[in-house]
Design a protein around this motif. Structure first.
Motif, mmCIF file in Angstrom:
data_model
loop_
_atom_site.group_PDB
_atom_site.id
_atom_site.type_symbol
_atom_site.label_atom_id
_atom_site.label_comp_id
_atom_site.label_asym_id
_atom_site.label_seq_id
_atom_site.Cartn_x
_atom_site.Cartn_y
_atom_site.Cartn_z
ATOM 1 N N GLY A 26 -29.395 -11.036 48.423
ATOM 2 C CA GLY A 26 -28.061 -11.007 47.849
ATOM 3 C C GLY A 26 -27.742 -12.169 46.939
ATOM 4 O O GLY A 26 -26.588 -12.381 46.587
ATOM 5 N N HIS A 27 -28.766 -12.913 46.500
ATOM 6 C CA HIS A 27 -28.459 -14.105 45.699
ATOM 7 C C HIS A 27 -27.940 -13.724 44.321
ATOM 8 O O HIS A 27 -27.266 -14.505 43.666
ATOM 9 C CB HIS A 27 -29.707 -14.999 45.571
ATOM 10 N N SER A 28 -28.265 -12.507 43.842
ATOM 11 C CA SER A 28 -27.807 -12.116 42.506
ATOM 12 C C SER A 28 -26.579 -11.213 42.556
ATOM 13 O O SER A 28 -26.139 -10.713 41.538
ATOM 14 C CB SER A 28 -28.933 -11.415 41.757
ATOM 15 N N THR A 29 -26.042 -10.996 43.764
ATOM 16 C CA THR A 29 -24.905 -10.084 43.898
ATOM 17 C C THR A 29 -23.672 -10.536 43.107
ATOM 18 O O THR A 29 -23.051 -9.704 42.452
ATOM 19 C CB THR A 29 -24.551 -9.894 45.383
ATOM 20 N N PRO A 30 -23.298 -11.829 43.129
ATOM 21 C CA PRO A 30 -22.078 -12.213 42.391
ATOM 22 C C PRO A 30 -22.145 -11.844 40.914
ATOM 23 O O PRO A 30 -21.206 -11.250 40.380
ATOM 24 C CB PRO A 30 -22.009 -13.728 42.573
ATOM 25 N N LEU A 31 -23.276 -12.131 40.263
ATOM 26 C CA LEU A 31 -23.385 -11.816 38.831
ATOM 27 C C LEU A 31 -23.442 -10.308 38.621
ATOM 28 O O LEU A 31 -22.781 -9.777 37.728
ATOM 29 C CB LEU A 31 -24.628 -12.494 38.247
ATOM 30 N N GLY A 32 -24.208 -9.613 39.463
ATOM 31 C CA GLY A 32 -24.316 -8.163 39.332
ATOM 32 C C GLY A 32 -22.969 -7.488 39.495
ATOM 33 O O GLY A 32 -22.602 -6.607 38.710
ATOM 34 N N PHE A 33 -22.206 -7.937 40.498
ATOM 35 C CA PHE A 33 -20.902 -7.311 40.724
ATOM 36 C C PHE A 33 -19.942 -7.648 39.594
ATOM 37 O O PHE A 33 -19.129 -6.818 39.199
ATOM 38 C CB PHE A 33 -20.315 -7.737 42.066
ATOM 39 N N TRP A 34 -20.074 -8.860 39.055
ATOM 40 C CA TRP A 34 -19.223 -9.265 37.925
ATOM 41 C C TRP A 34 -19.490 -8.356 36.722
ATOM 42 O O TRP A 34 -18.569 -7.922 36.029
ATOM 43 C CB TRP A 34 -19.492 -10.730 37.569
ATOM 44 N N ILE A 35 -20.781 -8.035 36.483
ATOM 45 C CA ILE A 35 -21.124 -7.171 35.345
ATOM 46 C C ILE A 35 -20.581 -5.764 35.575
ATOM 47 O O ILE A 35 -20.099 -5.119 34.649
ATOM 48 C CB ILE A 35 -22.651 -7.191 35.096
ATOM 49 N N TYR A 36 -20.594 -5.300 36.842
ATOM 50 C CA TYR A 36 -19.947 -4.011 37.134
ATOM 51 C C TYR A 36 -18.462 -4.072 36.761
ATOM 52 O O TYR A 36 -17.924 -3.156 36.127
ATOM 53 C CB TYR A 36 -20.101 -3.626 38.616
ATOM 54 N N LEU A 37 -17.796 -5.171 37.144
ATOM 55 C CA LEU A 37 -16.367 -5.291 36.844
ATOM 56 C C LEU A 37 -16.129 -5.280 35.331
ATOM 57 O O LEU A 37 -15.159 -4.682 34.852
ATOM 58 C CB LEU A 37 -15.797 -6.578 37.439
ATOM 59 N N GLY B 82 -23.468 -20.039 33.799
ATOM 60 C CA GLY B 82 -22.790 -19.654 32.573
ATOM 61 C C GLY B 82 -22.870 -18.172 32.246
ATOM 62 O O GLY B 82 -22.255 -17.715 31.288
ATOM 63 N N TRP B 83 -23.615 -17.396 33.055
ATOM 64 C CA TRP B 83 -23.796 -15.976 32.717
ATOM 65 C C TRP B 83 -22.533 -15.154 32.922
ATOM 66 O O TRP B 83 -22.306 -14.186 32.188
ATOM 67 C CB TRP B 83 -24.954 -15.378 33.512
ATOM 68 N N THR B 84 -21.716 -15.505 33.910
ATOM 69 C CA THR B 84 -20.476 -14.737 34.077
ATOM 70 C C THR B 84 -19.580 -14.939 32.863
ATOM 71 O O THR B 84 -18.983 -13.996 32.360
ATOM 72 C CB THR B 84 -19.717 -15.159 35.342
ATOM 73 N N LEU B 85 -19.532 -16.182 32.363
ATOM 74 C CA LEU B 85 -18.674 -16.462 31.213
ATOM 75 C C LEU B 85 -19.195 -15.729 29.973
ATOM 76 O O LEU B 85 -18.415 -15.141 29.218
ATOM 77 C CB LEU B 85 -18.604 -17.970 30.961
ATOM 78 N N ILE B 86 -20.523 -15.724 29.802
ATOM 79 C CA ILE B 86 -21.098 -15.043 28.638
ATOM 80 C C ILE B 86 -20.816 -13.544 28.703
ATOM 81 O O ILE B 86 -20.420 -12.928 27.716
ATOM 82 C CB ILE B 86 -22.616 -15.327 28.552
ATOM 83 N N SER B 87 -20.968 -12.947 29.908
ATOM 84 C CA SER B 87 -20.699 -11.507 30.002
ATOM 85 C C SER B 87 -19.213 -11.220 29.791
ATOM 86 O O SER B 87 -18.858 -10.182 29.230
ATOM 87 C CB SER B 87 -21.182 -10.940 31.336
ATOM 88 N N LEU B 88 -18.353 -12.172 30.198
ATOM 89 C CA LEU B 88 -16.919 -11.994 29.962
ATOM 90 C C LEU B 88 -16.615 -12.042 28.469
ATOM 91 O O LEU B 88 -15.882 -11.191 27.945
ATOM 92 C CB LEU B 88 -16.135 -13.080 30.709
ATOM 93 N N VAL B 89 -17.200 -13.012 27.777
ATOM 94 C CA VAL B 89 -16.962 -13.137 26.331
ATOM 95 C C VAL B 89 -17.465 -11.889 25.613
ATOM 96 O O VAL B 89 -16.787 -11.327 24.753
ATOM 97 C CB VAL B 89 -17.652 -14.414 25.791
#
Lengths: 208, 124
Positions: A26-37, B82-89
């Motif tokens: 589950g280490h990549s879950t936060p980013l994966g779920f963020w991309i779903y959002l 920084g990937w969440t910020l990049i995907s947000l942008v």
């Protein structure tokens, strides 16, 4: 006729790591779920775009000023905002490992979520009852699609919350359950962000 | 790998960004104020200029979205490298292209295709 000579490499060359690098589950879950959002965000972007184009097409029917009651919308907004902070308190309790508190705050959050849905369904029912259903005009079609999609998201969020309450009750605050609660936290706060767009562009801008 | 049905408590199961109670309370107060202002502006009709009211309502919405992102969703430029910020942008760019493009194109379609202009092509 010459045959191609294939020479076997003397040393076997390695094109991929022999062993998969070890990552905790589950280490990549936060980013994966963020991309779903973010992809969900684009669904709402298209619906907001549709509303922006069709929002003034009343087709001789009623407009926002005749239909909407801002006090009701303010109440609904308050319900969703309260549910956001109570979910935050559930997360704080989870980090302390206090299962009882988590269940309490999840219950309160679900209560606010249900209140939000009840108010929205009351509004939809009222609109359809006075003949301002989604078939009345392009404006109302776009309105019901946009606000209804948000309401559907809240509904599924509540179903998810009920499932997690049962999971936590059965298995406790395991690492998997903590991860699930974190994902629902992101989902729930994200729905509140979408609602800011809804009450600003649909209700407030329509009533100015 | 931990068994998901294991009954032990494991803190830091996944690297989700955390918030403190102070964060949530600050975020809630800011969000409540930024909700109350636009509702007050529209319901009281304090400004006679519709354009000014709409502008202020929009400013509050943008500010409130940022408050929610920072205090409730714990967005930061450092989260996930920084990937969440990049995907947000990236999402915001696609969103702006889709929404502004739609409004722009449809406005011109509307303005240039009024019923009065729908004349029959001349028969030769």
């Amino acid at each position: 006729m010459s045959t191609p000579i294939i020479t076997e490499p003397t040393d076997p060359r390695v094109f991929h790591p022999e062993e998969e690098p070890h990552h905790p589950e589950g280490h990549s879950t936060p980013l994966g779920f963020w991309i779903y959002l973010m992809s969900d965000c684009l669904i709402f972007a298209t619906l907001f775009g549709t509303f922006a184009v069709l929002g003034q097409r009343y087709g001789g029917g009623p407009g926002p000023k005749e239909l909407f009651d801002l006090w009701l919308i303010a109440l609904n907004t308050a319900m969703l905002l309260f549910s956001s902070i109570t979910y935050g308190f559930a997360m704080l309790a989870m980090h302390r490992g206090d299962q009882k508190e988590v269940m309490k705050w999840l219950g309160i959050t679900a209560g606010f979520g249900l209140a939000f849905l009840a108010i929205e369904l009351y509004e939809f029912n009222h609109l359809i009852h006075i003949g301002a259903g989604p078939g009345r005009s392009a404006f109302l079609s776009a309105f019901f699609t946009l606000v209804g999609t948000h309401g559907l998201h809240v509904t599924f969020g509540l179903i998810w919350m009920a499932a997690l309450v049962l999971q936590v009750r059965k298995h406790g605050l395991t690492s998997a359950n903590q991860r699930r609660l974190e994902c629902l936290s992101m989902f729930w706060h994200f729905l509140d962000v979408i609602w800011i767009g809804v009450f600003t562009f649909v209700y407030l801008m329509g009533m100015i | 790998m931990s068994d998901p049905h294991e009954g032990h408590h494991e803190t830091h199961a996944a690297p989700f960004p955390h918030g403190t109670k102070q964060d949530y309370v600050t975020g809630f107060i800011l969000a409540a104020v930024l909700t109350a202002i636009p509702f007050f502006l529209v319901m009281s009709g304090i400004f006679s200029s519709e354009r000014l009211t709409a502008f202020l309502v929009l400013i509050c919405a943008v500010a409130q979205i940022i408050v929610h992102m920072v205090y409730f969703l714990h967005m930061s430029p450092k989260a996930e490298g920084g990937w969440t910020l990049i995907s947000l942008v990236f999402t915001i760019i696609v969103l702006v292209i889709a929404v502004v493009g739609t409004v722009w194109v449809m406005y011109h379609m509307d303005a240039n295709m009024m019923p009065g202009m729908m004349t029959e092509p001349p028969a030769n």
